[in-house]
Scaffold this active site. Structure first.
Site, mmCIF file in Angstrom:
data_model
loop_
_atom_site.group_PDB
_atom_site.id
_atom_site.type_symbol
_atom_site.label_atom_id
_atom_site.label_comp_id
_atom_site.label_asym_id
_atom_site.label_seq_id
_atom_site.Cartn_x
_atom_site.Cartn_y
_atom_site.Cartn_z
ATOM 1 N N TYR A 111 0.798 -1.219 0.000
ATOM 2 C CA TYR A 111 0.000 0.000 0.000
ATOM 3 C C TYR A 111 0.833 1.273 0.000
ATOM 4 O O TYR A 111 0.302 2.361 0.009
ATOM 5 C CB TYR A 111 -0.984 -0.026 1.172
ATOM 6 C CG TYR A 111 -2.175 0.873 0.911
ATOM 7 C CD1 TYR A 111 -3.009 0.648 -0.188
ATOM 8 C CD2 TYR A 111 -2.429 1.975 1.706
ATOM 9 C CE1 TYR A 111 -4.076 1.473 -0.453
ATOM 10 C CE2 TYR A 111 -3.505 2.805 1.450
ATOM 11 C CZ TYR A 111 -4.329 2.557 0.368
ATOM 12 O OH TYR A 111 -5.373 3.388 0.096
ATOM 13 N N TRP A 113 2.677 3.085 2.030
ATOM 14 C CA TRP A 113 2.859 4.030 3.130
ATOM 15 C C TRP A 113 3.934 3.580 4.122
ATOM 16 O O TRP A 113 4.065 4.162 5.190
ATOM 17 C CB TRP A 113 1.550 4.225 3.892
ATOM 18 C CG TRP A 113 0.579 5.141 3.215
ATOM 19 C CD1 TRP A 113 -0.584 4.798 2.590
ATOM 20 C CD2 TRP A 113 0.669 6.566 3.112
ATOM 21 N NE1 TRP A 113 -1.223 5.906 2.108
ATOM 22 C CE2 TRP A 113 -0.477 7.014 2.411
ATOM 23 C CE3 TRP A 113 1.608 7.511 3.530
ATOM 24 C CZ2 TRP A 113 -0.707 8.358 2.136
ATOM 25 C CZ3 TRP A 113 1.371 8.846 3.249
ATOM 26 C CH2 TRP A 113 0.227 9.262 2.564
#
Length: 769
Positions: A111, A113
């Site tokens: 993802y 992050w």
């Protein structure tokens, strides 16, 4: 001086420096930051926390029985193995899946992050490995934050990234905006976070300057905290999920009074002739007037009319938060917000028009750097198949079944192996009991993780990964002038290794080491990524540090381009010469393309589409499951700053005094939230800052089921995604709908179960209340 050897570093929470004093890591924000982010203080306690993964682990059932579907996934024991053992096992399994099922049976989950560094960006690392070594993989597209808007905005305005980041700047708001209609607000907890790091958090100060100048902020949200006090906002509460109806009521009032900007509509828009009959009720017999809107959204009709009629003649900015489109029919408020701004004729003006997602992240509303650090090349994917990111449970549970997406008729792939590096789907995804069932049906789940998240606890192979503070990298964002030499702050925890080392070792075992590493170590790659910035600066005649000078100094500063208003301002100035990248080249109030898809849940123009999930006698309260204020998503939930925000060790749920009194709930009491999908415990905060009929519980508390072996266990820690619905926004975008659901809440009177979310597997008995 202070006796601390300070080292520069960066994070998505901000640029900082850190050093050791008396055996403790001390963190201080960048000296130029006027409003530092408290999430930085999660790092010191997290570095050596018991929740860290210290050695390679393999799930016992997978180790003893081999790959395959397994109902014990998520409730099994783990066996410690050596790095050579685990890498040999994993290389063998990757080769088996590739040979027997093909690389189209591998899903690459990540993802993005996990680190602000451009090299140790886990998403880039895992995708590069799967492309260059395995030959490809099934990928995901879009994001949980903007799943609906990223699909619909290119149809109606174009350039999702540019629109959300580079059209309305905070400087323009501070200097020009007269009225800001903030649908869903612009909460500072969201703009405190920025991909690649941020050296100056400017949102609070910008809103304060605008308010001091006399700008009027109208917060349209069920939560008072969705704008800071400095904005001096008027708070207009509305029933969650009804923003589109309110926008229509405002638009109708303007049109009925002849206060809309017909000249702007005729010059810059298409489709008014198809939308206006709907708005005025000609096409369906129902005028979308203020009285109609009031009955849906709960805002008094006179207040709607007064607000609408106060706007003409003002520099009005319509902002729409990510939160609005993280719900059923989430495309509609995004689209209708743009139409409302067009009706007012403000699009393309400084501080006016349409500001989608302004304040949603720290890199929105800023000027762009003239030069940038490169990203790691991810290679070429030979597999064309993909899924919208929020459809992972559907994919794993429904292989071979059809679904629709953005005008395409697609089929879910048959996935055998999921490789996850960077990210925690047990934070992002909805209906966690359904997700648990989905992961139990695959052959193998591989996870790189620095701590024992719920995703790691469901994995077959867990590879201990370093944290950002344990490696070197370059922190850089295209909209922040400070480029950071991210220097290691600590030695790796236990046997943890960075993703690059792990993938390099796997690539060697699979005979593709050169294809992955190109013969470079980490420092050599950092030089490669820095080189384009160095060259671009030199080409522009700007002073520039060499890599060695940059690394020694700790940071470099890149000039930024002036604020020009972006592509919308260019379009307003010259609609023929600077057309929008839409089919018509104009703002599409009605989209022939979308209408041609034939979706009843996303028609050809913005419309009020009633939600299918509404409060009932069994589930009478709206639940707003929004982003947390004390961590990024679920990252470092065990850190000091995040832990300090909890009460009795659990996540805090906000409830209005009227709703609390009706249920006998007192401030600080542990409560049970439940609906037909699941249940969780939280601690109540009784406050008038949430509207009556609504409770708010942020996401990010680590999933902690009371009995992992049960089919539908209660989370004792306060993860709202045991309650949220796993359903797409529409057939157009298939985005996440996790922002809103319905629940009942009651005081919890049983024996309080201990929090075990941060206790490594096999040590749960050590947990205590």
């Amino acid at each position: 001086m202070d006796g601390i050897e300070w080292r520069t570093h960066s994070s998505h929470w901000g640029v900082f420096s850190a050093g050791w004093k008396d055996g403790e890591l001390v963190v201080r924000p960048h000296p130029s930051d006027p409003d530092p982010n408290g999430i930085l203080q999660n790092l010191p306690q997290a570095l050596r926390h018991q929740a860290r993964v210290g050695q390679p682990m393999v799930r016992r059932g997978w180790l003893e029985r081999g790959p395959g579907p397994d109902a014990t996934r998520g409730a099994d024991e783990y066996v410690a193995v050596s790095w050579p053992q685990v890498l040999d096992l994993l290389a063998k399994e990757l080769a088996r899946v590739q040979e027997q099922h093909g690389v189209a049976s591998i899903f690459g989950g990540s993802y993005g992050w996990s680190s602000a560094g451009r090299f140790h960006h886990a998403q880039s690392q895992v995708h590069r490995f799967l492309n260059n070594v395995m030959g490809g993989y099934v990928r995901s597209v879009n994001s949980y934050s903007a799943g609906a808007s990223a699909v619909i905005l290119p149809h109606i305005l174009g350039h999702y990234e540019q629109l959300s980041r580079n059209t309305i700047t905070w400087k323009a708001v501070a200097e020009h905006s007269e009225v800001v209609l903030a649908f869903g607000g612009m909460a500072l907890k969201n703009s405190m976070v920025a991909a690649g790091g941020i050296s100056r958090h400017i949102e609070r100060g910008s809103m304060a300057r605008a308010a001091e100048r006399g700008a009027r902020f109208v917060l349209i949200s069920p939560l008072r905290g969705d704008l800071p006090e400095e904005a001096r906002a008027e708070w207009m509460t509305l029933t969650p999920g009804t923003d589109t109806a309110l926008m229509l009521g405002i638009a109708h009032t303007l049109v009925a009074a002849g206060k809309h900007d017909q000249a702007f509509i005729e010059r810059y828009c298409v489709g008014w002739d198809k939308f206006a009959p709907y708005l005025l009720g000609v096409s369906d017999g129902q005028a979308k007037d203020a009285d109609w809107a009031a009955a849906i959204c709960g805002v008094p009709a006179e207040q709607i009319r007064a607000l609408a009629l106060s706007l003409p003649g003002k520099r009005v900015l319509v902002t729409v938060a990510h939160s609005l489109q993280r719900a059923e029919h989430g495309e509609q408020p995004v689209w209708m917000g743009a139409v409302l701004a067009a009706i007012l004729g403000q699009i393309g003006l400084p501080g006016g028009g349409y500001g989608y997602a302004l304040g949603a992240l720290g890199h929105t509303g800023r000027e762009t750097n003239i030069a940038a650090v490169a990203s790691l090349n991810q290679g070429k994917n030979s597999v064309a198949d993909f899924i919208p990111v929020a459809r992972i449970s559907d994919m794993l549970l429904k292989p071979g079944e059809p679904y629709e997406y953005n005008g395409q008729h697609r089929t879910y792939p048959d996935i055998k192996l999921v490789y996850w590096a960077g990210g925690n789907p047990f934070h992002h995804h909805q209906d966690l009991n359904r997700l648990r069932a989905a992961f139990r049906g695959i052959d193998t789940l591989v996870v790189h993780e620095n701590a024992w998240t719920a995703t790691a606890r469901h994995a077959d192979i867990v590879l201990p990964a370093t944290m950002t503070a344990e490696r070197e990298d370059i922190g850089s964002s295209a909209v922040d002038p400070v480029v950071v030499a991210m220097k290691p702050l600590a030695e790796p925890f236990g046997e943890a290794r960075d993703d690059y080392w792990i993938f390099s070792e796997l690539a060697r075992r699979l005979g593709k080491e050169q294809e992955f590493t190109e013969g470079r170590d980490v420092r050599a790659w950092l030089r490669v990524l820095y080189a384009p910035l160095e060259k671009r600066m030199a080409d522009l005649g700007q002073p520039v540090l060499s890599f060695d000078e940059f690394w020694e100094a700790g940071e470099a500063v890149v000039p930024q381009t002036p604020d020009t208003g972006g592509f919308l301002a260019a379009f307003r100035a010259d609609p023929a010469g600077e057309p929008l990248p839409t089919p018509s080249g104009k703002i599409e109030i009605f989209s022939e393309t979308i209408a041609g898809f034939g979706y009843d849940d996303c028609p050809g123009h913005p419309a009020w589409l009633a939600p299918t999930e509404v409060p009932s006698a069994e589930e009478p309260l709206h639940l707003v499951a929004n982003q947390p204020a004390t961590r990024l998503h679920s990252q470092l939930d065990f850190g000091g700053h995040s832990q300090d925000s909890k009460r009795r060790g659990r996540e805090v749920m906000c409830i209005h005094p009227r709703d609390a009194e009706a249920r006998g709930i007192e401030d600080g009491q542990v409560v049970r939230l439940f609906n037909g999908r699941g249940a969780c415990l939280a601690t109540a905060r009784v406050t008038p800052d949430v509207m009556a009929g609504v409770v708010q519980l942020p996401t990010g508390a680590w999933y902690d089921p009371i009995d992992p072996g049960e089919a539908n266990p209660m989370c004792v820690h306060g993860n709202p995604n045991v309650l949220t619905r796993d359903k797409g926004t529409s057939r157009l975008a298939q985005g996440c709908t996790g922002q809103l659901t319905t629940v009942q809440v009651e005081a919890f009177t049983g024996n309080l179960p201990p929090i075990r979310a941060f206790v490594p597997p096999g040590m749960e008995a050590m947990a205590a209340e």
